[in-house]
Write a protein that holds these residues in place. Structure first.
Motif, PDB file in Angstrom:
ATOM      1  N   THR A 225     -34.377 -21.555 -20.826  1.00 51.75           N
ATOM      2  CA  THR A 225     -33.828 -20.646 -21.830  1.00 51.75           C
ATOM      3  C   THR A 225     -33.744 -19.252 -21.237  1.00 51.75           C
ATOM      4  N   GLY A 226     -33.015 -18.372 -21.898  1.00 53.70           N
ATOM      5  CA  GLY A 226     -32.937 -16.992 -21.457  1.00 53.70           C
ATOM      6  C   GLY A 226     -31.977 -16.817 -20.295  1.00 53.70           C
ATOM      7  N   PRO A 227     -31.773 -15.573 -19.871  1.00 52.58           N
ATOM      8  CA  PRO A 227     -30.843 -15.285 -18.774  1.00 52.58           C
ATOM      9  C   PRO A 227     -31.285 -15.931 -17.465  1.00 52.58           C
ATOM     10  N   ALA A 228     -30.294 -16.356 -16.678  1.00 52.35           N
ATOM     11  CA  ALA A 228     -30.578 -16.909 -15.353  1.00 52.35           C
ATOM     12  C   ALA A 228     -30.650 -15.773 -14.337  1.00 52.35           C
ATOM     13  N   ASP A 229     -31.527 -15.928 -13.340  1.00 56.58           N
ATOM     14  CA  ASP A 229     -31.662 -14.881 -12.333  1.00 56.58           C
ATOM     15  C   ASP A 229     -30.663 -15.034 -11.186  1.00 56.58           C
ATOM     16  N   ARG A 230     -29.830 -16.063 -11.260  1.00 59.28           N
ATOM     17  CA  ARG A 230     -28.805 -16.286 -10.246  1.00 59.28           C
ATOM     18  C   ARG A 230     -27.745 -17.214 -10.820  1.00 59.28           C
ATOM     19  N   HIS A 231     -26.599 -17.245 -10.157  1.00 62.28           N
ATOM     20  CA  HIS A 231     -25.550 -18.153 -10.590  1.00 62.28           C
ATOM     21  C   HIS A 231     -25.946 -19.593 -10.284  1.00 62.28           C
ATOM     22  N   LEU A 232     -25.808 -20.450 -11.268  1.00 62.86           N
ATOM     23  CA  LEU A 232     -26.150 -21.861 -11.105  1.00 62.86           C
ATOM     24  C   LEU A 232     -24.921 -22.762 -11.108  1.00 62.86           C
ATOM     25  N   VAL A 233     -23.802 -22.232 -11.582  1.00 61.32           N
ATOM     26  CA  VAL A 233     -22.530 -22.958 -11.601  1.00 61.32           C
ATOM     27  C   VAL A 233     -21.647 -22.409 -10.496  1.00 61.32           C
ATOM     28  N   ALA A 234     -21.023 -23.286  -9.738  1.00 60.18           N
ATOM     29  CA  ALA A 234     -20.190 -22.852  -8.615  1.00 60.18           C
ATOM     30  C   ALA A 234     -18.967 -22.107  -9.114  1.00 60.18           C
ATOM     31  N   ALA A 235     -18.621 -21.038  -8.405  1.00 61.05           N
ATOM     32  CA  ALA A 235     -17.408 -20.276  -8.717  1.00 61.05           C
ATOM     33  C   ALA A 235     -16.194 -20.960  -8.106  1.00 61.05           C
ATOM     34  N   PRO A 236     -14.996 -20.684  -8.599  1.00 62.92           N
ATOM     35  CA  PRO A 236     -13.786 -21.179  -7.933  1.00 62.92           C
ATOM     36  C   PRO A 236     -13.787 -20.756  -6.473  1.00 62.92           C
ATOM     37  N   GLU A 237     -13.336 -21.638  -5.602  1.00 63.78           N
ATOM     38  CA  GLU A 237     -13.406 -21.372  -4.176  1.00 63.78           C
ATOM     39  C   GLU A 237     -12.190 -20.590  -3.676  1.00 63.78           C
ATOM     40  N   PRO A 238     -12.426 -19.556  -2.850  1.00 63.37           N
ATOM     41  CA  PRO A 238     -11.310 -18.870  -2.202  1.00 63.37           C
ATOM     42  C   PRO A 238     -10.737 -19.745  -1.088  1.00 63.37           C
ATOM     43  N   PRO A 239      -9.551 -19.436  -0.567  1.00 64.65           N
ATOM     44  CA  PRO A 239      -8.767 -18.239  -0.868  1.00 64.65           C
ATOM     45  C   PRO A 239      -8.103 -18.302  -2.236  1.00 64.65           C
ATOM     46  N   LEU A 240      -8.048 -17.144  -2.869  1.00 62.32           N
ATOM     47  CA  LEU A 240      -7.415 -17.012  -4.169  1.00 62.32           C
ATOM     48  C   LEU A 240      -6.494 -15.798  -4.144  1.00 62.32           C
ATOM     49  N   ARG A 241      -5.444 -15.856  -4.957  1.00 64.19           N
ATOM     50  CA  ARG A 241      -4.529 -14.725  -5.040  1.00 64.19           C
ATOM     51  C   ARG A 241      -3.787 -14.760  -6.369  1.00 64.19           C
ATOM     52  N   PHE A 242      -3.298 -13.616  -6.774  1.00 65.52           N
ATOM     53  CA  PHE A 242      -2.433 -13.555  -7.954  1.00 65.52           C
ATOM     54  C   PHE A 242      -1.599 -12.276  -7.877  1.00 65.52           C
ATOM     55  N   LYS A 243      -0.541 -12.258  -8.651  1.00 64.00           N
ATOM     56  CA  LYS A 243       0.358 -11.111  -8.700  1.00 64.00           C
ATOM     57  C   LYS A 243       0.096 -10.322  -9.959  1.00 64.00           C
ATOM     58  N   ALA A 244      -0.331  -9.076  -9.795  1.00 62.91           N
ATOM     59  CA  ALA A 244      -0.527  -8.168 -10.917  1.00 62.91           C
ATOM     60  C   ALA A 244       0.768  -7.380 -11.143  1.00 62.91           C
ATOM     61  N   TYR A 245       0.762  -6.524 -12.160  1.00 64.68           N
ATOM     62  CA  TYR A 245       1.957  -5.738 -12.449  1.00 64.68           C
ATOM     63  C   TYR A 245       2.250  -4.740 -11.331  1.00 64.68           C
ATOM     64  N   ASP A 246       1.207  -4.156 -10.753  1.00 64.73           N
ATOM     65  CA  ASP A 246       1.419  -3.095  -9.773  1.00 64.73           C
ATOM     66  C   ASP A 246       1.074  -3.496  -8.342  1.00 64.73           C
ATOM     67  N   GLY A 247       0.786  -4.769  -8.101  1.00 62.38           N
ATOM     68  CA  GLY A 247       0.490  -5.183  -6.735  1.00 62.38           C
ATOM     69  C   GLY A 247       0.067  -6.635  -6.656  1.00 62.38           C
ATOM     70  N   LYS A 248      -0.264  -7.056  -5.448  1.00 66.20           N
ATOM     71  CA  LYS A 248      -0.742  -8.411  -5.218  1.00 66.20           C
ATOM     72  C   LYS A 248      -2.201  -8.346  -4.791  1.00 66.20           C
ATOM     73  N   ALA A 249      -3.018  -9.215  -5.376  1.00 66.04           N
ATOM     74  CA  ALA A 249      -4.440  -9.272  -5.061  1.00 66.04           C
ATOM     75  C   ALA A 249      -4.741 -10.567  -4.330  1.00 66.04           C
ATOM     76  N   SER A 250      -5.561 -10.484  -3.276  1.00 64.62           N
ATOM     77  CA  SER A 250      -5.968 -11.682  -2.542  1.00 64.62           C
ATOM     78  C   SER A 250      -7.440 -11.574  -2.189  1.00 64.62           C
ATOM     79  N   PHE A 251      -8.083 -12.731  -2.070  1.00 62.05           N
ATOM     80  CA  PHE A 251      -9.499 -12.788  -1.729  1.00 62.05           C
ATOM     81  C   PHE A 251      -9.733 -13.981  -0.825  1.00 62.05           C
ATOM     82  N   ASP A 252     -10.273 -13.730   0.369  1.00 65.27           N
ATOM     83  CA  ASP A 252     -10.489 -14.798   1.345  1.00 65.27           C
ATOM     84  C   ASP A 252     -11.937 -15.257   1.420  1.00 65.27           C
ATOM     85  N   GLY A 253     -12.770 -14.749   0.528  1.00 65.67           N
ATOM     86  CA  GLY A 253     -14.186 -15.101   0.530  1.00 65.67           C
ATOM     87  C   GLY A 253     -15.078 -13.985   1.025  1.00 65.67           C
TER      88      GLY A 253
END
Length: 287
Positions: free
Chosen positions: A113-141
């Motif tokens: 119970t209570g808040p976790a002191d670390r992430h226990l569920v895996a995040a989506p894996e990079p590379p990830l990218r998307f197009k915003a209104y004013d630019g393109k964002a990318s993340f390679d990890g």
């Protein structure tokens, strides 16, 4: 347990130490679910399980993640619409007895119970990218990059040039849903993750550490997994608590101008009555 419970848009497979959620890829399935594909949720990441009546002859089985256990939900910060909640399984009402059985089984296996002191569920894996209104964002990890667009970026962003942010220099992520007024993704410097009373950051359209969303730009199913992946990488690089949001106090004149702009959007029919009321209250709360 090893059993599978199939509902609308997803199926839950119950294992001894986790729940494996597989999302459908049908045309009616929320795009966020399709982007996630499947997620393994350790039982240690869950605080509880509920079963409630749903709409139109359905019941809803929902697992309640512990605060801080899932980078996706931490980044979302309560902004997801009910239909896009990845922890909800909607079933026909005639399966309520079976759903109650699995809910009881899960409850009996939860010990944290209570808040976790670390992430226990895996995040989506990079590379990830998307197009915003004013630019393109990318993340390679390891590094987040913003490349500004000719048509959408402000002069301040063009003067600053394209940006690169190593995760080791970051303290958190601020995601504001593209489905509401002023949607954006902002990267917070490391000192912002722990400092209190910090000066208000510039507006997202003027901040080289942020990209802004617009109609069709930075949709939830692209920008939220991106934000979650960055947040998870920041947490892994710096075990000390990081921020998903930053509370700030704004200049009254700035708030008044944002409310005036919001009113213009409302009168033009681009913002609903409910959205106008909610956002206006949020802006007034920043004073």
């Amino acid at each position: 347990m090893g059993d599978v419970l199939t509902g609308f848009h997803a199926a839950w497979e119950f294992e001894s130490d986790s729940v494996l959620i597989r999302y459908e890829r049908g045309i009616r399935t929320p795009k966020l679910f399709q982007a996630l594909g499947e997620r393994r949720i350790p039982l240690a990441a869950l605080a509880g399980v509920t079963l409630t009546p749903g709409r139109r002859g359905t019941v809803v089985l929902r697992a309640e993640p512990r605060p801080g256990a899932d980078p996706l939900m931490e980044a979302a910060d309560g902004q997801l619409k009910e239909g896009c909640d990845p922890y909800r399984l909607v079933l026909p009402a005639e399966r309520a007895t079976l759903a109650e059985y699995y809910a009881d089984e899960l409850r009996g296996r939860l010990t944290e119970t209570g808040p976790a002191d670390r992430h226990l569920v895996a995040a989506p894996e990079p590379p990830l990218r998307f197009k915003a209104y004013d630019g393109k964002a990318s993340f390679d990890g390891t590094t987040v990059r913003f490349r500004w667009s000719w048509t959408g970026a402000s002069s301040e962003k063009w003067k600053a040039g394209d940006q690169s942010f190593p995760v080791g220099d970051l303290g958190g992520v601020e995601w504001r849903s593209p489905e509401v007024f002023e949607g954006h993704l902002r990267l917070l410097p490391r000192e912002a993750g722990t400092a209190s009373g910090a000066a208000a950051p510039p507006q997202p359209d003027q901040d080289p550490a942020a990209v802004v969303f617009g109609l069709g730009y930075g949709p939830v199913h692209e920008s939220l997994p991106f934000a979650a992946a960055v947040l998870a990488a920041v947490r892994a690089a710096a075990p000390a608590p990081v921020a998903a949001v930053a509370a700030v106090r704004r200049d009254p004149a700035v708030v008044a101008e944002r409310i005036r702009h919001l009113g213009e959007l409302h009168r033009a029919g681009l913002v609903t009555d409910d959205e106008f009321s909610v956002k206006k209250a949020e802006l007034l709360a920043e004073l």
